[in-house]
Design a protein around this motif. Structure first.
Motif, PDB file in Angstrom:
ATOM      1  N   ASN A   1       0.818  -1.328   0.334  1.00  0.00           N
ATOM      2  CA  ASN A   1       0.024   0.251   0.016  1.00  0.00           C
ATOM      3  C   ASN A   1       0.922   1.384  -0.146  1.00  0.00           C
ATOM      4  N   GLU A   2       0.515   2.383  -1.229  1.00  0.00           N
ATOM      5  CA  GLU A   2       1.467   3.462  -1.156  1.00  0.00           C
ATOM      6  C   GLU A   2       0.684   4.281  -0.804  1.00  0.00           C
ATOM      7  N   VAL A   3       0.832   5.781  -0.196  1.00  0.00           N
ATOM      8  CA  VAL A   3       0.624   6.760  -0.415  1.00  0.00           C
ATOM      9  C   VAL A   3       1.429   8.160  -0.531  1.00  0.00           C
ATOM     10  N   THR A   4       0.794   8.638  -1.178  1.00  0.00           N
ATOM     11  CA  THR A   4       1.962  10.376  -1.600  1.00  0.00           C
ATOM     12  C   THR A   4       1.692  11.749  -0.250  1.00  0.00           C
ATOM     13  N   VAL A   5       2.301  11.859  -0.117  1.00  0.00           N
ATOM     14  CA  VAL A   5       2.452  13.005   1.363  1.00  0.00           C
ATOM     15  C   VAL A   5       2.910  14.758  -0.434  1.00  0.00           C
ATOM     16  N   GLU A   6       1.715  15.380  -0.410  1.00  0.00           N
ATOM     17  CA  GLU A   6       2.052  16.861  -0.446  1.00  0.00           C
ATOM     18  C   GLU A   6       1.494  17.050   0.546  1.00  0.00           C
ATOM     19  N   SER A   7       2.949  18.620   1.095  1.00  0.00           N
ATOM     20  CA  SER A   7       3.064  19.243   1.667  1.00  0.00           C
ATOM     21  C   SER A   7       3.868  20.731   1.441  1.00  0.00           C
ATOM     22  N   ARG A   8       3.780  21.625   2.191  1.00  0.00           N
ATOM     23  CA  ARG A   8       4.174  23.181   2.107  1.00  0.00           C
ATOM     24  C   ARG A   8       5.439  22.965   3.676  1.00  0.00           C
ATOM     25  N   GLN A   9       5.668  21.793   4.018  1.00  0.00           N
ATOM     26  CA  GLN A   9       6.131  22.447   4.947  1.00  0.00           C
ATOM     27  C   GLN A   9       7.327  21.021   5.165  1.00  0.00           C
ATOM     28  N   ILE A  10       7.965  22.454   4.059  1.00  0.00           N
ATOM     29  CA  ILE A  10       9.928  21.942   3.212  1.00  0.00           C
ATOM     30  C   ILE A  10      10.291  21.895   4.405  1.00  0.00           C
ATOM     31  N   GLU A  11      10.074  22.327   5.666  1.00  0.00           N
ATOM     32  CA  GLU A  11      11.687  22.201   6.849  1.00  0.00           C
ATOM     33  C   GLU A  11      10.836  21.190   7.555  1.00  0.00           C
ATOM     34  N   GLN A  12      10.019  20.450   7.555  1.00  0.00           N
ATOM     35  CA  GLN A  12      10.105  19.064   8.518  1.00  0.00           C
ATOM     36  C   GLN A  12       9.647  17.890   7.257  1.00  0.00           C
ATOM     37  N   VAL A  13      10.344  17.865   6.537  1.00  0.00           N
ATOM     38  CA  VAL A  13      10.663  16.635   5.610  1.00  0.00           C
ATOM     39  C   VAL A  13      11.272  15.443   6.335  1.00  0.00           C
ATOM     40  N   GLY A  14      11.589  15.759   6.889  1.00  0.00           N
ATOM     41  CA  GLY A  14      13.430  14.535   7.520  1.00  0.00           C
ATOM     42  C   GLY A  14      11.941  14.031   8.828  1.00  0.00           C
ATOM     43  N   ALA A  15      11.928  14.748   9.037  1.00  0.00           N
ATOM     44  CA  ALA A  15      10.706  14.697  10.483  1.00  0.00           C
ATOM     45  C   ALA A  15       9.463  13.885   9.721  1.00  0.00           C
ATOM     46  N   LEU A  16       8.678  13.806   8.668  1.00  0.00           N
ATOM     47  CA  LEU A  16       8.014  12.913   7.890  1.00  0.00           C
ATOM     48  C   LEU A  16       8.343  11.703   7.894  1.00  0.00           C
ATOM     49  N   VAL A  17       9.087  11.666   7.257  1.00  0.00           N
ATOM     50  CA  VAL A  17       9.992  10.481   7.415  1.00  0.00           C
ATOM     51  C   VAL A  17      10.194   9.365   7.846  1.00  0.00           C
ATOM     52  N   ASP A  18      10.178  10.324   9.260  1.00  0.00           N
ATOM     53  CA  ASP A  18      11.186   9.403  10.612  1.00  0.00           C
ATOM     54  C   ASP A  18       9.735   8.976  11.570  1.00  0.00           C
ATOM     55  N   THR A  19       8.511   9.779  10.809  1.00  0.00           N
ATOM     56  CA  THR A  19       7.114   9.621  11.558  1.00  0.00           C
ATOM     57  C   THR A  19       6.022   8.328  10.527  1.00  0.00           C
ATOM     58  N   ALA A  20       6.308   8.059   9.636  1.00  0.00           N
ATOM     59  CA  ALA A  20       5.966   7.465   9.037  1.00  0.00           C
ATOM     60  C   ALA A  20       6.854   6.193   8.857  1.00  0.00           C
ATOM     61  N   ILE A  21       7.913   5.938   9.280  1.00  0.00           N
ATOM     62  CA  ILE A  21       8.990   4.833   9.450  1.00  0.00           C
ATOM     63  C   ILE A  21       8.396   4.421  10.814  1.00  0.00           C
ATOM     64  N   GLY A  22       8.540   5.462  11.965  1.00  0.00           N
ATOM     65  CA  GLY A  22       7.752   4.700  13.235  1.00  0.00           C
ATOM     66  C   GLY A  22       6.849   4.454  13.064  1.00  0.00           C
ATOM     67  N   ALA A  23       6.236   4.860  12.491  1.00  0.00           N
ATOM     68  CA  ALA A  23       4.511   3.955  12.761  1.00  0.00           C
ATOM     69  C   ALA A  23       4.003   2.727  11.268  1.00  0.00           C
ATOM     70  N   GLY A  24       5.318   2.526  10.929  1.00  0.00           N
ATOM     71  CA  GLY A  24       5.057   0.931  10.062  1.00  0.00           C
ATOM     72  C   GLY A  24       5.802   0.790   8.884  1.00  0.00           C
ATOM     73  N   ALA A  25       5.560   2.165   8.439  1.00  0.00           N
ATOM     74  CA  ALA A  25       6.084   2.202   6.762  1.00  0.00           C
ATOM     75  C   ALA A  25       7.479   1.172   6.512  1.00  0.00           C
ATOM     76  N   ASN A  26       7.446   0.950   5.542  1.00  0.00           N
ATOM     77  CA  ASN A  26       8.777   0.024   5.798  1.00  0.00           C
ATOM     78  C   ASN A  26       9.797   0.502   3.945  1.00  0.00           C
ATOM     79  N   ARG A  27       8.625   1.632   3.125  1.00  0.00           N
ATOM     80  CA  ARG A  27       9.686   2.322   1.731  1.00  0.00           C
ATOM     81  C   ARG A  27       8.889   3.276   1.805  1.00  0.00           C
ATOM     82  N   VAL A  28      10.871   4.017   1.494  1.00  0.00           N
ATOM     83  CA  VAL A  28      10.358   5.574   1.390  1.00  0.00           C
ATOM     84  C   VAL A  28      10.685   5.762  -0.324  1.00  0.00           C
ATOM     85  N   GLY A  29       9.665   6.428  -1.102  1.00  0.00           N
ATOM     86  CA  GLY A  29      11.067   7.231  -1.790  1.00  0.00           C
ATOM     87  C   GLY A  29       9.618   8.037  -2.538  1.00  0.00           C
ATOM     88  N   GLY A  30      10.862   8.241  -4.264  1.00  0.00           N
ATOM     89  CA  GLY A  30       9.642   9.206  -4.509  1.00  0.00           C
ATOM     90  C   GLY A  30       9.293  10.500  -4.393  1.00  0.00           C
TER      91      GLY A  30
END
Length: 216
Positions: A98-127
């Motif tokens: 199951n792949e979801v796409t996030v569009e965000s204006r919070q450029i400075e929070q990209v790293g935190a979004l990656v960490d949040t997704a992985i911490g919640a159970g995502a096991n792939r990040v790309g695109g």
């Protein structure tokens, strides 16, 4: 009219303009992959983990940001046959993705979004891509620069030929999409590491202008 234009003496030039801009939008995809002996089991586990990822991401995003499902698939896994074996592949389990796409204006929070997704159970990040939500101003400036360069080229050619420019007969434009793709692929990592560093940098808005001048 076309024949009249074709009979005129002309100079055709192409100008290019570029503008550097700081991106203000990021698009990044996260995926949850689960495997099980049965398709239903893989789907059920995937649904639970995907819901947790979506909930965690939405809690971090602003009201204007979006989380959308971009791809969902359940596929069988087959055992591998050895060279020379003459038997049909056998299904050993199923993979749900199951792949979801996030569009965000919070450029400075990209790293935190990656960490949040992985911490919640995502096991792939790309695109991962950076772009401009509103590119009109940058594009207009790039086109102005392209026009100025086209005019300067035409004037240089005219001086070299000993002729004079006598107005524009035609002009056409082209613009390059404002997009900064980043190769970004990672699997789940330990939750106690530092925030994932991702720097957007700058992107380039390019425009071209093809201009045909009549000469005297």
């Amino acid at each position: 009219e076309d024949q009249a234009v074709a009979s005129k003496r002309t100079i055709a030039v192409t100008g290019q303009g570029e503008v550097q801009a700081v991106p203000d939008r990021v698009v990044v995809s996260f995926a949850v992959e689960t495997t099980a002996a049965r398709a239903g089991e893989a789907a059920a586990e995937n649904a639970k983990r995907s819901a947790a990822v979506s909930t965690a991401l939405k809690a971090k995003l602003a009201a204007e940001d979006t989380v959308t499902t971009s791809r969902y698939v359940i596929e069988p896994r087959y055992d591998t046959t050895r060279t020379g074996e003459q038997r049909e592949p056998r299904i050993t389990g199923y993979v749900a993705r199951n792949e979801v796409t996030v569009e965000s204006r919070q450029i400075e929070q990209v790293g935190a979004l990656v960490d949040t997704a992985i911490g919640a159970g995502a096991n792939r990040v790309g695109g991962l891509q950076f772009t401009l939500a509103k590119r009109a101003d940058a594009l207009h400036t790039a086109l102005e620069k392209a026009g100025a360069e086209a005019r300067a080229q035409a004037e240089s050619v005219a001086r070299g030929l000993g002729v004079r420019l006598n107005g524009v007969l035609s002009a056409s434009t082209g613009a390059v999409p404002v997009l900064m793709p980043r190769r970004f692929e990672m699997a789940a990592m330990s939750a106690d590491r530092a925030t994932t560093p991702i720097e957007p940098g700058e992107l380039t808005v390019s425009a071209t202008l093809q201009v045909t001048y009549e000469i005297e």
